[in-house]
Design an enzyme around this catalytic site. Structure first.
Site, PDB file in Angstrom:
ATOM      1  N   HIS A 144       0.797  -1.219   0.232  1.00  0.00           N
ATOM      2  CA  HIS A 144      -0.175   0.015   0.120  1.00  0.00           C
ATOM      3  C   HIS A 144       0.647   1.435   0.020  1.00  0.00           C
ATOM      4  O   HIS A 144       0.435   2.198   0.603  1.00  0.00           O
ATOM      5  CB  HIS A 144      -0.926   0.114   1.394  1.00  0.00           C
ATOM      6  CG  HIS A 144      -1.633  -1.284   1.558  1.00  0.00           C
ATOM      7  ND1 HIS A 144      -2.521  -1.916   0.374  1.00  0.00           N
ATOM      8  CD2 HIS A 144      -1.597  -2.266   2.632  1.00  0.00           C
ATOM      9  CE1 HIS A 144      -3.077  -2.779   0.770  1.00  0.00           C
ATOM     10  NE2 HIS A 144      -2.613  -3.187   2.082  1.00  0.00           N
ATOM     11  N   ARG A 145       1.997   1.238  -0.657  1.00  0.00           N
ATOM     12  CA  ARG A 145       2.865   2.273  -0.695  1.00  0.00           C
ATOM     13  C   ARG A 145       3.408   2.782   0.357  1.00  0.00           C
ATOM     14  O   ARG A 145       4.023   3.664   0.505  1.00  0.00           O
ATOM     15  CB  ARG A 145       2.258   3.451  -1.612  1.00  0.00           C
ATOM     16  CG  ARG A 145       3.280   4.518  -2.108  1.00  0.00           C
ATOM     17  CD  ARG A 145       2.302   5.819  -2.630  1.00  0.00           C
ATOM     18  NE  ARG A 145       3.518   6.928  -2.876  1.00  0.00           N
ATOM     19  CZ  ARG A 145       3.813   7.515  -2.094  1.00  0.00           C
ATOM     20  NH1 ARG A 145       3.874   7.517  -0.584  1.00  0.00           N
ATOM     21  NH2 ARG A 145       4.939   8.432  -2.300  1.00  0.00           N
ATOM     22  N   LEU A 146       3.422   1.801   1.552  1.00  0.00           N
ATOM     23  CA  LEU A 146       3.973   2.337   2.836  1.00  0.00           C
ATOM     24  C   LEU A 146       5.300   2.072   3.038  1.00  0.00           C
ATOM     25  O   LEU A 146       5.806   1.231   3.750  1.00  0.00           O
ATOM     26  CB  LEU A 146       3.053   2.011   3.998  1.00  0.00           C
ATOM     27  CG  LEU A 146       1.836   2.607   3.979  1.00  0.00           C
ATOM     28  CD1 LEU A 146       0.818   1.969   5.078  1.00  0.00           C
ATOM     29  CD2 LEU A 146       1.881   4.366   4.449  1.00  0.00           C
ATOM     30  N   HIS A 147       6.311   2.477   2.181  1.00  0.00           N
ATOM     31  CA  HIS A 147       7.421   1.972   1.978  1.00  0.00           C
ATOM     32  C   HIS A 147       8.381   2.331   3.132  1.00  0.00           C
ATOM     33  O   HIS A 147       8.056   3.413   3.633  1.00  0.00           O
ATOM     34  CB  HIS A 147       8.276   2.305   0.359  1.00  0.00           C
ATOM     35  CG  HIS A 147       7.279   2.031  -0.535  1.00  0.00           C
ATOM     36  ND1 HIS A 147       6.777   1.052  -0.751  1.00  0.00           N
ATOM     37  CD2 HIS A 147       7.094   2.718  -1.446  1.00  0.00           C
ATOM     38  CE1 HIS A 147       6.114   0.819  -2.042  1.00  0.00           C
ATOM     39  NE2 HIS A 147       6.223   2.227  -2.330  1.00  0.00           N
TER      40      HIS A 147
END
Ligand SMILES: Cc1cc2nc3c(=O)[nH]c(=O)nc-3n(C[C@H](O)[C@H](O)[C@H](O)COP(=O)(O)O)c2cc1C
Length: 166
Positions: A144-147
């Site tokens: 979810h793009r929470l890199h």
């Protein structure tokens, strides 16, 4: 790795090179110092590199100063390279314009016959360089793009660690 350099005006350029080694002091690559990157590094000895491992979703970015490594290390790597690659490197003035590929192949042939039965000497301009890091960032892919991003910045002899927003 992708290696970025910039000329004296700060105009950037980037290309892939082989990350040949990592030691206590930094990240090592080899190239023809007469190339575009070589002349940019002479004018502005700072560079950045980036590595990406798609299967495990990791990126590493490094910034720092460039230094030439000891010629004996270049000799050692040169002597481990296939003869055909040595001949090709000897025949090529990397990044200079080439009128025709036929001319390049003819130069390789000429050098090969001149050096038949002998070792191919390392061109003095074919050198190793070390990027001494001031900044290293580790990026890890998360859902979810929470890199995750972790940055290490060097202050003299110690490194400061921080997280960055993705
Ligand atoms: C995967 C890959 C690895 C490469 N490795 C090197 C290398 O280790 N050294 C090198 O001089 N060029 C290497 N090259 C060629 C460079 O990308 C580039 O064409 C060359 O160094 C000239 O760059 P310049 O004109 O910006 O100086 C590699 C290219 C690729 C695609």
């Amino acid at each position: 790795m992708a290696l970025a350099t910039a000329d004296s005006q700060g105009r950037p350029s980037v290309r892939f090179v082989l990350l040949k080694g990592i030691d206590q002091r930094g990240f090592i690559f080899f190239t023809d110092s007469r190339s575009r990157k070589g002349s940019e590094l002479r004018a502005n000895p700072r560079a950045a590199l980036a590595l990406y491992w798609q299967p495990n979703g990791r990126q590493v970015r490094v910034e720092g100063r460039i230094e030439e490594i000891e010629p004996c290390a270049a000799d050692e790597y040169w002597s481990s390279r296939p003869r055909q690659s040595q001949l090709a490197a000897s025949a090529s003035l990397q990044s200079a314009p080439l009128r025709s590929r036929v001319l390049l192949l003819a130069r390789v042939k000429k050098i090969a016959s001149k050096l038949r039965g002998r070792e191919v000497p390392r061109p003095v301009e074919w050198l190793g360089f070390r990027l001494r890091p001031d900044v290293i960032e580790f990026w890890t892919h998360r859902e979810h793009r929470l890199h995750e991003r972790e940055i290490y910045i060097r202050y003299g002899n110690h490194w400061r660690h921080r997280l960055l927003q993705p």
